[in-house]
Each structure stands twice: as C-alpha cells, then as structure tokens.
Design a protein around this motif. Structure first.
Motif, PDB file in Angstrom:
ATOM      1  N   ILE A 308       0.920  -1.156  -0.034  1.00 34.76           N
ATOM      2  CA  ILE A 308       0.107   0.080  -0.005  1.00 34.76           C
ATOM      3  C   ILE A 308       0.910   1.286  -0.186  1.00 34.76           C
ATOM      4  CG2 ILE A 308      -1.670   1.298   1.194  1.00 34.76           C
ATOM      5  CD1 ILE A 308      -2.902  -1.037   2.425  1.00 34.76           C
ATOM      6  N   SER A 309       0.510   2.132  -0.984  1.00 30.97           N
ATOM      7  CA  SER A 309       1.222   3.418  -0.997  1.00 30.97           C
ATOM      8  C   SER A 309       0.172   4.645  -0.870  1.00 30.97           C
ATOM      9  CB  SER A 309       2.118   3.676  -2.204  1.00 30.97           C
ATOM     10  OG  SER A 309       2.638   4.890  -2.275  1.00 30.97           O
ATOM     11  N   LEU A 310       0.341   5.411   0.131  1.00 33.25           N
ATOM     12  CA  LEU A 310      -0.672   6.500   0.248  1.00 33.25           C
ATOM     13  C   LEU A 310       0.248   7.671   0.246  1.00 33.25           C
ATOM     14  CD1 LEU A 310      -2.571   5.012   3.537  1.00 33.25           C
ATOM     15  CD2 LEU A 310      -3.343   5.536   1.284  1.00 33.25           C
ATOM     16  N   ARG A 311       0.016   8.614  -1.085  1.00 36.12           N
ATOM     17  CA  ARG A 311       0.690   9.906  -1.189  1.00 36.12           C
ATOM     18  C   ARG A 311      -0.203  10.970  -1.180  1.00 36.12           C
ATOM     19  NH1 ARG A 311       2.948  10.358  -5.958  1.00 36.12           N
ATOM     20  NH2 ARG A 311       4.420  11.486  -5.481  1.00 36.12           N
ATOM     21  N   SER A 312       0.010  11.933  -0.217  1.00 34.70           N
ATOM     22  CA  SER A 312      -0.808  13.159  -0.451  1.00 34.70           C
ATOM     23  C   SER A 312      -0.250  14.303  -1.521  1.00 34.70           C
ATOM     24  CB  SER A 312      -0.828  13.966   0.881  1.00 34.70           C
ATOM     25  OG  SER A 312       0.401  14.073   1.309  1.00 34.70           O
ATOM     26  N   CYS A 313       0.950  13.904  -1.977  1.00 35.81           N
ATOM     27  CA  CYS A 313       1.531  14.819  -3.112  1.00 35.81           C
ATOM     28  C   CYS A 313       1.535  16.053  -2.585  1.00 35.81           C
ATOM     29  CB  CYS A 313       0.619  14.519  -4.340  1.00 35.81           C
ATOM     30  SG  CYS A 313       0.755  13.259  -5.029  1.00 35.81           S
TER      31      CYS A 313
END
Length: 413
Positions: A308-313
C-alpha cells in the motif's frame, strides 16, 4: 637471415566467441561498429543475433547533434538487425510541438512496418508516456499513430508476451481498439503482462464500459496486470477469475483523486478471485485519495493486499485525518502486508504511536517508507523493536532530515 615465424598474436585473437560476444554486449552502437573493423572474427561477432535482442530508442523533443546521430544510428541498426529483436522500448523525451509528434508518427510508421514484416521474435514492447491527449498531437497524427500501432500489435499478437502503454492517454474507444488488437487473430490473447496505468484520458468510468469488459475477456493467461482503479468492477474481477486465475500473480492498482473511484465493488468478488488465484498479490497506489471513508470503500478485507502506498502529493487538507486509517483500516492486512509507503503532509496531527503499533502488528512487513513529520524518538523506538526482532523490517526510509529539524526548531507542530 629472414624470420619466417608467424607474428605473435594478441591474446584477444584467441578469445572464445562467447566471451567476445559478451564484450560486444557492453559496447554502444558506435563502439561496436568500430570494433567490427578490427578483423573478420570481430566482424562476425558484430552480426551475432544475441547482441540485438534488446533495443531502446529515444526520441528527443529538442535534440542536439549528438542526440540526432544517436537516434539515426539506433533506427538504422533496428532496421538492419530487426529480425533478431525480442525486446523493444520506445522513449519520448520532452516532446514539445506538433512538428515533433508528426515526425515521430512518420518514423514509427516506417519502423513498425519494417518490424512487422521481418520480425518473428518480439515478445516485449514498451512505449510509455505517449500522452496522446496533449494539444501537440493533432487529431490526424494521433489517429494515424494509433492505427499503425494497432496494425503492428495484430501482426505480433501470436508472440507478444509483454505490453507497456502506461500513460498513453487515449480515449476509451481507442484504448479498447488497441487491446482488441492483441486478440484479433484467434479472439484470444495469451499476453502475460500488460501495463495500462493512466492508459485512458479524461478520467472515464471505465468500470461501466461494455467495450472494456469485452476486450479484457479475451486475455487468458495474465500474470501481471497494472491499471487504474476506475477500471475495477465486479465484472472485471469475475472475468479475471474465469480466464486468468490459474496464472494471475500481481494486480497493480493506481487510484488517483481525479479518477472515478466511488463505484461499488463487492468483497465477495475479491474473495472469489483470491480463492481461485492463490498466488495473487494486490498492490495499491493512492494519490491524494486519503480520506478514511474513500479508502474504506476500496480497501476491502477480502483483498490479498501485499503493498500500500498513500501519497498526499504535498496537498494538505485539515478535513481529513490519517489516524482512523492507521488504527482501523490497515490492521486488517497485518497478516499479508509486506510493503508500506506513507508520504503525508500531516503537520496537523501526531501519529507516532499509531504508526509504530501498526508496524509491530504487521508480521510480514519488510519495507517501510515514511515521508511525514516524525520524531527522532519514533525512529529510536522503531529501531529498538527491530533489534529485538519484534518486527522483520529489512528496509526503512524516513523523511528528510530538514523536516525533523524544522519540527525541533518549533517551525512545525
């Protein structure tokens, strides 16, 4: 008195052919052509098919003289040794105007036409980031390129095993036409790996498209499939279960905030696929999809999630918090999760304790990347638990040190 003895030869003259070919393998085209002039043996090595199985051709948007010569050389050698080609990668570097795309289309038409006639070995084709929805692609040029590519895929459909069209940005109809090209001869395709991430433009709800479902139903031996979440539906999962469950190992799913991702996908559909495909690993890549209620609709407990990769950028939204995701959602995968990436702009909440508890509960977690506001104490506690073998992490990547310095200096809360 004359010496009739043979002149002493260099040890290179006695180098076995297999070793000589290995040396040539590491040379670029220019050095290979020069080396081929040394002697007949080296010239023969130059024409060895094993040297021309892989090619990467880069089209430069603003080419220098060196880049132009490099491209011309690469094209010449592909045409000369194209019959040996097994892996072809096409790269576009900074395309910036319509003249470039026109020239690229014409060049690719000739190249694909030549390979379609002389090559019977190509198993891998990659053309990433075409971005055909940009204004630099005139409609006529774009249409002709897609037609040429579809024709080439039809010719190669019996042998092609890998296709990467990531970032093509085509319409739904054009994309389905290209996918159908892989199965036009037998109405079945045995391609094992396809990357259609960011394949469609304008963020369409692909999951409701009959054309897409029909195209995907023709793939019978998929091993790795990369796509966007706006393609996922109960029907697609059922299609994969029926036709590719025996081979399917990896699903890479990207979910972007602008892609439709509110569709209902039942946990039973995931469970049925996982049951028939016991080797299946699912990797999720979220970009700016951070709210718990959005993630909860997607991350169902029946999915065999490996990564899982969670990126808010770098976007910060005070209306969402990460805590419920760390404490309620991700622990459901504690027995299967192996890789976790968190790139968060979370200066409004402290998550050290919650994150550490999640890490310790994930018994198979090997890789952790955290790009967020964390304390030195957190890292000390994590490394201490790793030393005590309470977790099995092998790779830890943390936030830049300047962020921690800012926090320690009171610039971040």
């Amino acid at each position: 008195m004359e010496d009739d003895s043979e002149p002493e030869q260099s040890s290179w003259a006695h180098l076995p052919d297999v070793c000589l070919r290995h040396v040539f393998h590491w040379l670029d085209d220019r050095d290979r052509s020069r080396a081929a002039l040394v002697c007949k043996k080296w010239s023969c090595a130059m024409y060895s098919g094993s040297l021309w199985r892989r090619r990467t051709i880069t089209f430069y948007g603003r080419p220098s003289r060196a880049h132009t010569l490099e491209l011309q050389s690469a094209l010449w050698y592909v045409k000369k040794f194209g019959k040996y080609l097994e892996h072809l990668e096409i790269k576009l570097s900074n395309p910036y105007n319509t003249a470039f795309t026109q020239k690229f289309q014409v060049t690719m038409k000739g190249l694909l036409s030549h390979l379609g006639k002389c090559n019977s070995r190509l198993v891998s084709l990659s053309i990433k980031y075409l971005e055909l929805d940009r204004l630099i692609w005139k409609n006529a040029v774009r249409t002709q390129f897609i037609k040429n590519l579809a024709t080439f895929l039809k010719r190669m459909s019996k042998q092609l095993d890998y296709l990467n069209l990531k970032g093509a940005r085509v319409t739904l109809e054009e994309g389905c036409e290209l996918l159908n090209s892989l199965s036009c001869l037998t109405n079945k395709s045995f391609v094992s790996e396809i990357n259609i991430e960011d394949f469609f433009s304008l963020h369409p709800p692909v999951y409701s498209s009959t054309l897409f479902h029909q195209a995907m139903s023709k793939f019978r031996s998929l091993v790795i499939l990369s796509l966007n979440y706006n393609c996922i539906s109960d029907e697609l999962l059922d299609t994969l279960r029926k036709h590719s469950a025996h081979s399917l190992c990896t699903l890479n799913i990207k979910c972007h905030i602008h892609d439709p991702h509110g569709q209902v996908v039942w946990g039973m559909s995931w469970a049925n696929l996982a049951k028939r495909a016991p080797k299946l690993n699912v990797n999720f890549f979220f970009e700016r999809v951070m709210k718990h209620d959005h993630l909860a609709r997607i991350l169902l407990v029946e999915i065999p999630v490996t990564s899982i990769s969670l990126r808010s950028c770098y976007f910060s939204d005070p209306d969402w918090t990460m805590r419920p995701t760390l404490t309620n959602l991700l622990p459901a995968y504690r027995h299967v999760l192996q890789k976790l990436t968190l790139e968060l702009n979370n200066d409004h909440e402290l998550l050290d304790d919650e994150l550490l508890q999640l890490i310790l509960s994930c018994k198979r977690l090997l890789f952790l990347k955290v790009w967020a506001f964390l304390s030195v104490t957190f890292m000390e506690r994590l490394l201490q638990n790793r030393a005590e073998r309470k977790c099995i992490l092998t790779t830890i990547k943390e936030a830049p040190k300047e962020w921690e310095n800012m926090r320690r200096n009171g610039m971040c809360q």
